[in-house]
Write an enzyme that holds these catalytic residues in place. Structure first.
Site, PDB file in Angstrom:
ATOM      1  N   LYS A 143      10.344  10.040  -6.568  1.00 30.40           N
ATOM      2  CA  LYS A 143       9.221   9.189  -6.173  1.00 30.40           C
ATOM      3  C   LYS A 143       9.382   7.844  -6.880  1.00 30.40           C
ATOM      4  O   LYS A 143       9.882   7.790  -8.029  1.00 30.40           O
ATOM      5  CB  LYS A 143       7.897   9.838  -6.609  1.00 30.40           C
ATOM      6  CG  LYS A 143       6.674   8.960  -6.452  1.00 30.40           C
ATOM      7  CD  LYS A 143       6.382   8.644  -4.986  1.00 30.40           C
ATOM      8  CE  LYS A 143       5.215   7.665  -4.870  1.00 30.40           C
ATOM      9  NZ  LYS A 143       5.022   7.250  -3.445  1.00 30.40           N
ATOM     10  N   CYS A 155       6.317  -1.172  -1.262  1.00 25.51           N
ATOM     11  CA  CYS A 155       5.162  -0.288  -1.268  1.00 25.51           C
ATOM     12  C   CYS A 155       3.988  -1.050  -0.647  1.00 25.51           C
ATOM     13  O   CYS A 155       3.593  -2.109  -1.161  1.00 25.51           O
ATOM     14  CB  CYS A 155       4.768   0.148  -2.673  1.00 25.51           C
ATOM     15  SG  CYS A 155       3.251   1.152  -2.651  1.00 25.51           S
TER      16      CYS A 155
HETATM   17  O1  LIG Z   1       1.585   4.764  -1.294  1.00 26.73           O
HETATM   18  C1  LIG Z   1       2.725   5.017  -1.770  1.00 26.73           C
HETATM   19  O2  LIG Z   1       2.925   5.599  -2.871  1.00 26.73           O
HETATM   20  C2  LIG Z   1       3.878   4.563  -0.940  1.00 26.73           C
HETATM   21  N1  LIG Z   1       3.789   4.817   0.389  1.00 26.73           N
HETATM   22  C3  LIG Z   1       4.758   4.373   1.269  1.00 26.73           C
HETATM   23  O3  LIG Z   1       4.682   4.608   2.504  1.00 26.73           O
HETATM   24  N2  LIG Z   1       5.825   3.688   0.789  1.00 26.73           N
HETATM   25  C4  LIG Z   1       5.975   3.410  -0.525  1.00 26.73           C
HETATM   26  O4  LIG Z   1       6.989   2.780  -0.906  1.00 26.73           O
HETATM   27  C5  LIG Z   1       4.961   3.876  -1.437  1.00 26.73           C
HETATM   28 CL1  LIG Z   1       5.159   3.550  -3.121  1.00 26.73          CL
END
Ligand SMILES: O=C(O)c1[nH]c(=O)[nH]c(=O)c1Cl
Length: 308
Positions: free
Chosen positions: A44, A127
């Site tokens: 993650k 993100c």
């Molecule tokens: O809300 C998120 O954690 C998230 N959700 C996404 O769809 N892409 C990302 O790079 C991230 Cl970091």
């Protein structure tokens, strides 16, 4: 048919892997990826401090795709640095995904995680779900400044996870930035940011954060993902390897990504919806398709998309 592949000199035993964010936050999830048929373990995206992330519901799957506003829930970079040696013993490449809440976070996290020697580091400029934080990947100057700072502290192959772009002028602008930052691989694309899914029965949004706005994934974004893989493959004439992400739910989708120029592919929505067994299904489907078409390996079809 061998489905192994190589990215920036690193050998992957399989061409399918999880997208950062999908089933990869905790130690147990990461070790389960290590035991699965996934060709790599992708963490993650990590931040300076551990994060719970946004209030739930924050993920919703539906026919055709998914929407999420997770809000970067993760253990914090120190925990992933401690985990990397154990993950590397699973016998497949480990990709550390680096994020941050501000520009200064990135080099700090990158330097610390680099010391743990993951096989590759993926810098997440895309993100879409930190309230009040525009995606860095949509700001060419900020992207260049950040990538140059991060490049100086990373000694393993460094890649960039980019958001989808919707205009050739933006592909060209980001292509120039990437070309100046000594980037070893690209990961295209992250979710299509700030979509909105409505439940007409309840007459309500389906996720709690940001008034229901969230990143879109799954089948519905495949044409956007393929366009971005193809655009950057053409800009770099295949010289920078690309991991294709977005809309892969079966072997044919993966094949389409390879035709557009991808060297490996990542799965998010289909992995969350189907679980770790999906890797076996996808490998079987892709191997059968390549066999039927007379290709001996992925590199025989990479970038071979025909134009009319
Ligand atoms: O809300 C998120 O954690 C998230 N959700 C996404 O769809 N892409 C990302 O790079 C991230 Cl970091």
């Amino acid at each position: 048919i061998g489905l192994s592949t190589t990215i920036a000199g690193v050998k992957f035993p399989g061409c399918f892997m999880n997208a950062a964010g999908a089933l990869c936050v905790t130690r147990d999830e990461l070790l389960a990826l290590g035991r699965s048929k996934a060709g790599a373990i992708v963490t993650k995206s990590m931040t300076m401090e551990p994060r719970h992330g946004n209030p739930e519901p924050r993920y919703y799957g539906f026919p055709g795709g998914s929407i999420n506003s997770m809000g970067l829930p993760n253990l914090g970079y120190r925990a992933y640095a401690d985990l990397i040696p154990e993950l590397k013993r699973c016998g497949k490449p480990v990709i550390a995904s680096v994020a941050g809440l501000c520009e200064d976070d990135f080099p700090t996290i990158a330097e610390a995680i680099n010391a743990a020697q993951p096989d590759l580091i993926e810098v997440n400029l895309s993100c879409p779900n930190i309230p009040g934080k525009p995606q860095i990947g949509y700001d060419a100057e900020a992207s260049e400044r950040l990538l140059k700072r991060v490049r100086r502290v990373i000694t393993v192959p460094m890649g960039v996870k980019l958001p989808p772009y919707f205009d050739p002028a933006h592909h060209d602008a980001m292509g120039k930035v990437i070309g100046r930052c000594d980037v070893d691989f690209l990961n295209l694309i992250n979710s299509v940011g700030n979509g909105l899914v409505v439940d007409p029965e309840r007459e309500a949004v389906v996720i709690k954060p940001k008034g229901g706005f969230g990143g879109l994934g799954g089948t519905l974004i495949k044409p956007v993902a393929l366009a971005n893989v193809r655009a950057f493959y053409k800009i770099f004439q295949g010289r920078i390897p690309i991991i294709g992400t977005g809309g892969i739910v079966d072997g044919v989708d993966a094949f389409e990504h390879f035709l557009c120029g991808a060297s490996a592919v990542q799965i998010g929505t289909v992995l969350v919806e189907e679980g770790l067994e999906v890797f076996g299904r996808l490998e079987t489907e892709l191997a059968a398709l390549l066999e039927k078409k007379g290709y001996r390996a992925i590199e025989d079809c990479r970038g071979k998309l025909k134009e009319l």
